[in-house]
Design a protein around this motif. Structure first.
Motif, PDB file in Angstrom:
ATOM      1  N   TYR A   1     -29.199 -57.082 -21.584  1.00 39.54           N
ATOM      2  CA  TYR A   1     -28.299 -57.545 -22.730  1.00 39.54           C
ATOM      3  C   TYR A   1     -28.398 -59.305 -22.922  1.00 39.54           C
ATOM      4  O   TYR A   1     -28.426 -59.757 -21.903  1.00 39.54           O
ATOM      5  CB  TYR A   1     -26.859 -57.142 -22.917  1.00 39.54           C
ATOM      6  CG  TYR A   1     -26.702 -55.829 -22.857  1.00 39.54           C
ATOM      7  CD1 TYR A   1     -27.076 -55.101 -24.175  1.00 39.54           C
ATOM      8  CD2 TYR A   1     -26.305 -54.965 -21.878  1.00 39.54           C
ATOM      9  CE1 TYR A   1     -27.014 -53.760 -24.077  1.00 39.54           C
ATOM     10  CE2 TYR A   1     -26.436 -53.564 -21.753  1.00 39.54           C
ATOM     11  CZ  TYR A   1     -26.778 -52.929 -22.967  1.00 39.54           C
ATOM     12  OH  TYR A   1     -26.305 -51.680 -23.379  1.00 39.54           O
ATOM     13  N   PRO A   2     -29.043 -59.884 -24.149  1.00 39.19           N
ATOM     14  CA  PRO A   2     -29.020 -61.223 -24.257  1.00 39.19           C
ATOM     15  C   PRO A   2     -27.702 -61.755 -24.376  1.00 39.19           C
ATOM     16  O   PRO A   2     -27.459 -63.034 -24.416  1.00 39.19           O
ATOM     17  CB  PRO A   2     -29.864 -61.397 -25.588  1.00 39.19           C
ATOM     18  CG  PRO A   2     -29.482 -60.102 -26.352  1.00 39.19           C
ATOM     19  CD  PRO A   2     -29.188 -59.021 -25.136  1.00 39.19           C
ATOM     20  N   ARG A   3     -26.431 -61.049 -24.680  1.00 40.12           N
ATOM     21  CA  ARG A   3     -25.213 -61.750 -24.690  1.00 40.12           C
ATOM     22  C   ARG A   3     -24.242 -61.036 -24.577  1.00 40.12           C
ATOM     23  O   ARG A   3     -24.406 -59.734 -24.227  1.00 40.12           O
ATOM     24  CB  ARG A   3     -24.959 -62.533 -26.225  1.00 40.12           C
ATOM     25  CG  ARG A   3     -24.978 -61.410 -27.215  1.00 40.12           C
ATOM     26  CD  ARG A   3     -24.937 -61.953 -28.690  1.00 40.12           C
ATOM     27  NE  ARG A   3     -24.706 -60.974 -29.519  1.00 40.12           N
ATOM     28  CZ  ARG A   3     -24.145 -61.127 -30.411  1.00 40.12           C
ATOM     29  NH1 ARG A   3     -23.376 -62.002 -31.082  1.00 40.12           N
ATOM     30  NH2 ARG A   3     -24.009 -59.888 -31.544  1.00 40.12           N
ATOM     31  N   LEU A   4     -22.888 -61.456 -24.107  1.00 38.71           N
ATOM     32  CA  LEU A   4     -21.686 -60.537 -23.790  1.00 38.71           C
ATOM     33  C   LEU A   4     -20.720 -61.496 -24.575  1.00 38.71           C
ATOM     34  O   LEU A   4     -20.517 -62.580 -24.766  1.00 38.71           O
ATOM     35  CB  LEU A   4     -21.429 -60.937 -22.247  1.00 38.71           C
ATOM     36  CG  LEU A   4     -20.266 -60.239 -21.764  1.00 38.71           C
ATOM     37  CD1 LEU A   4     -19.978 -58.832 -22.146  1.00 38.71           C
ATOM     38  CD2 LEU A   4     -19.817 -60.548 -20.426  1.00 38.71           C
ATOM     39  N   VAL A   5     -19.865 -60.512 -25.525  1.00 40.72           N
ATOM     40  CA  VAL A   5     -18.823 -61.112 -26.279  1.00 40.72           C
ATOM     41  C   VAL A   5     -17.518 -60.881 -25.904  1.00 40.72           C
ATOM     42  O   VAL A   5     -17.356 -59.669 -25.251  1.00 40.72           O
ATOM     43  CB  VAL A   5     -19.178 -60.837 -27.774  1.00 40.72           C
ATOM     44  CG1 VAL A   5     -20.816 -61.342 -28.187  1.00 40.72           C
ATOM     45  CG2 VAL A   5     -19.401 -59.399 -27.981  1.00 40.72           C
ATOM     46  N   LEU A   6     -16.559 -61.264 -26.311  1.00 34.71           N
ATOM     47  CA  LEU A   6     -15.082 -60.797 -26.177  1.00 34.71           C
ATOM     48  C   LEU A   6     -14.124 -61.505 -27.184  1.00 34.71           C
ATOM     49  O   LEU A   6     -14.678 -62.620 -27.807  1.00 34.71           O
ATOM     50  CB  LEU A   6     -14.721 -61.258 -24.868  1.00 34.71           C
ATOM     51  CG  LEU A   6     -14.856 -62.781 -24.326  1.00 34.71           C
ATOM     52  CD1 LEU A   6     -13.603 -63.565 -24.765  1.00 34.71           C
ATOM     53  CD2 LEU A   6     -15.259 -62.866 -22.674  1.00 34.71           C
ATOM     54  N   HIS A   7     -12.899 -61.157 -27.190  1.00 34.65           N
ATOM     55  CA  HIS A   7     -11.766 -61.961 -27.915  1.00 34.65           C
ATOM     56  C   HIS A   7     -11.020 -62.463 -26.821  1.00 34.65           C
ATOM     57  O   HIS A   7     -10.446 -61.715 -25.804  1.00 34.65           O
ATOM     58  CB  HIS A   7     -11.290 -61.343 -29.002  1.00 34.65           C
ATOM     59  CG  HIS A   7     -12.235 -60.883 -30.115  1.00 34.65           C
ATOM     60  ND1 HIS A   7     -12.797 -59.679 -30.263  1.00 34.65           N
ATOM     61  CD2 HIS A   7     -12.001 -61.597 -31.143  1.00 34.65           C
ATOM     62  CE1 HIS A   7     -13.396 -59.845 -31.527  1.00 34.65           C
ATOM     63  NE2 HIS A   7     -12.915 -61.013 -32.086  1.00 34.65           N
ATOM     64  N   ALA A   8     -10.721 -63.746 -26.675  1.00 35.11           N
ATOM     65  CA  ALA A   8      -9.753 -64.280 -25.641  1.00 35.11           C
ATOM     66  C   ALA A   8      -8.350 -64.760 -26.234  1.00 35.11           C
ATOM     67  O   ALA A   8      -8.328 -65.103 -27.281  1.00 35.11           O
ATOM     68  CB  ALA A   8     -10.480 -65.617 -25.093  1.00 35.11           C
ATOM     69  N   SER A   9      -7.612 -64.303 -25.215  1.00 35.63           N
ATOM     70  CA  SER A   9      -6.010 -64.775 -25.589  1.00 35.63           C
ATOM     71  C   SER A   9      -6.110 -66.324 -25.302  1.00 35.63           C
ATOM     72  O   SER A   9      -6.920 -66.800 -24.236  1.00 35.63           O
ATOM     73  CB  SER A   9      -5.122 -63.994 -24.739  1.00 35.63           C
ATOM     74  OG  SER A   9      -5.364 -64.269 -23.125  1.00 35.63           O
ATOM     75  N   GLU A  10      -4.959 -66.987 -25.546  1.00 36.22           N
ATOM     76  CA  GLU A  10      -4.869 -68.047 -25.106  1.00 36.22           C
ATOM     77  C   GLU A  10      -4.748 -68.440 -23.421  1.00 36.22           C
ATOM     78  O   GLU A  10      -5.489 -69.411 -23.074  1.00 36.22           O
ATOM     79  CB  GLU A  10      -3.477 -68.966 -25.734  1.00 36.22           C
ATOM     80  CG  GLU A  10      -3.753 -69.293 -27.229  1.00 36.22           C
ATOM     81  CD  GLU A  10      -4.891 -70.039 -27.783  1.00 36.22           C
ATOM     82  OE1 GLU A  10      -5.207 -71.372 -27.174  1.00 36.22           O
ATOM     83  OE2 GLU A  10      -5.589 -69.649 -28.655  1.00 36.22           O
ATOM     84  N   LYS A  11      -4.212 -67.756 -23.137  1.00 33.19           N
ATOM     85  CA  LYS A  11      -3.978 -67.679 -21.513  1.00 33.19           C
ATOM     86  C   LYS A  11      -5.407 -67.442 -20.786  1.00 33.19           C
ATOM     87  O   LYS A  11      -5.851 -68.122 -19.836  1.00 33.19           O
ATOM     88  CB  LYS A  11      -2.979 -66.566 -20.813  1.00 33.19           C
ATOM     89  CG  LYS A  11      -1.470 -67.305 -21.238  1.00 33.19           C
ATOM     90  CD  LYS A  11      -0.701 -66.396 -20.592  1.00 33.19           C
ATOM     91  CE  LYS A  11       0.636 -66.554 -20.813  1.00 33.19           C
ATOM     92  NZ  LYS A  11       1.721 -65.832 -20.064  1.00 33.19           N
ATOM     93  N   GLY A  12      -6.140 -66.441 -21.568  1.00 33.50           N
ATOM     94  CA  GLY A  12      -7.368 -66.201 -20.713  1.00 33.50           C
ATOM     95  C   GLY A  12      -8.494 -67.128 -21.222  1.00 33.50           C
ATOM     96  O   GLY A  12      -9.503 -67.063 -20.338  1.00 33.50           O
ATOM     97  N   ARG A  13      -8.400 -67.950 -22.273  1.00 30.82           N
ATOM     98  CA  ARG A  13      -9.391 -68.674 -22.623  1.00 30.82           C
ATOM     99  C   ARG A  13     -10.296 -69.686 -21.388  1.00 30.82           C
ATOM    100  O   ARG A  13     -11.279 -69.703 -21.391  1.00 30.82           O
ATOM    101  CB  ARG A  13      -9.112 -69.649 -23.660  1.00 30.82           C
ATOM    102  CG  ARG A  13     -10.176 -70.167 -24.545  1.00 30.82           C
ATOM    103  CD  ARG A  13      -9.904 -71.067 -25.891  1.00 30.82           C
ATOM    104  NE  ARG A  13      -8.938 -70.052 -26.679  1.00 30.82           N
ATOM    105  CZ  ARG A  13      -9.716 -69.185 -27.611  1.00 30.82           C
ATOM    106  NH1 ARG A  13     -10.937 -69.320 -27.859  1.00 30.82           N
ATOM    107  NH2 ARG A  13      -9.168 -68.418 -28.393  1.00 30.82           N
ATOM    108  N   PRO A  14      -9.209 -70.280 -20.698  1.00 32.82           N
ATOM    109  CA  PRO A  14     -10.125 -71.102 -19.490  1.00 32.82           C
ATOM    110  C   PRO A  14     -10.842 -70.290 -18.695  1.00 32.82           C
ATOM    111  O   PRO A  14     -11.768 -70.846 -18.364  1.00 32.82           O
ATOM    112  CB  PRO A  14      -8.773 -71.746 -19.054  1.00 32.82           C
ATOM    113  CG  PRO A  14      -7.522 -71.672 -19.804  1.00 32.82           C
ATOM    114  CD  PRO A  14      -8.028 -70.460 -20.764  1.00 32.82           C
ATOM    115  N   VAL A  15     -10.398 -69.058 -18.328  1.00 30.98           N
ATOM    116  CA  VAL A  15     -11.355 -68.276 -17.458  1.00 30.98           C
ATOM    117  C   VAL A  15     -12.729 -68.388 -18.080  1.00 30.98           C
ATOM    118  O   VAL A  15     -13.766 -68.301 -17.342  1.00 30.98           O
ATOM    119  CB  VAL A  15     -10.849 -66.805 -17.307  1.00 30.98           C
ATOM    120  CG1 VAL A  15     -11.601 -65.893 -16.467  1.00 30.98           C
ATOM    121  CG2 VAL A  15      -9.292 -66.885 -16.279  1.00 30.98           C
TER     122      VAL A  15
END
Length: 159
Positions: free
Chosen positions: A125-139
């Motif tokens: 796969y050429p990409r991986l997508v997600l929706h991040a919570s504010e707390k998870g965004r830094p990870v």
């Protein structure tokens, strides 16, 4: 925070469905999303079981030596519409990321995300997508994820 305990990352199986449902519920609770969690758990369980059986949902778990699952996430291999800039028909979507509170800030979530990235690359796969919570965004940001331009319109009033 619990003392750092060694964990191993492994693929989830259908036998882990209760754990995956628990973790998804914990994710929603941490984000303070309101709703009928019991009903959502039942629907998610059926949805996840069906996709795990067909290989369209891949789970990853971090577990301690005594086999306690302390962190996890899933990749949903989504069918997407053809586009000139997106090769292929499927895109992996990282979802249901959750770490038990006493195991947070130990790098375990980062290890799970790295495993999801590794799996996605290994499967072409050429990409991986997600929706991040504010707390998870830094990870996600420290691993190279970038914000996109997605927008949303709520068609029904919130309850």
């Amino acid at each position: 925070m619990a003392r750092r305990e060694p964990v191993r990352i492994r693929r989830a199986t259908l036998k882990d469905l209760d754990v995956l449902v628990h973790q998804r519920r914990g994710m929603w609770e941490d984000m303070k999303v309101t709703g009928d969690y019991d009903a959502a758990d039942r629907v998610y369980r059926r949805w996840a079981r069906q996709r795990m059986k067909t290989g369209r949902l891949i789970g990853f778990l971090a577990e301690t030596r005594d086999r306690r699952a302390v962190c996890g996430a899933c990749i949903w291999v989504q069918d997407v519409q053809p586009r000139p800039h997106v090769p292929g028909r499927f895109v992996p979507y990282l979802m249901s990321m959750y770490t038990e509170p006493e195991f947070r800030r130990q790098g375990i979530a980062t290890r799970i995300v790295r495993e999801a990235i590794r799996w996605s690359r290994a499967n072409g796969y050429p990409r991986l997508v997600l929706h991040a919570s504010e707390k998870g965004r830094p990870v996600y940001e420290k691993l190279g994820f970038e914000p996109t331009t997605e927008m949303r319109l709520r068609l029904r009033p919130r309850r």
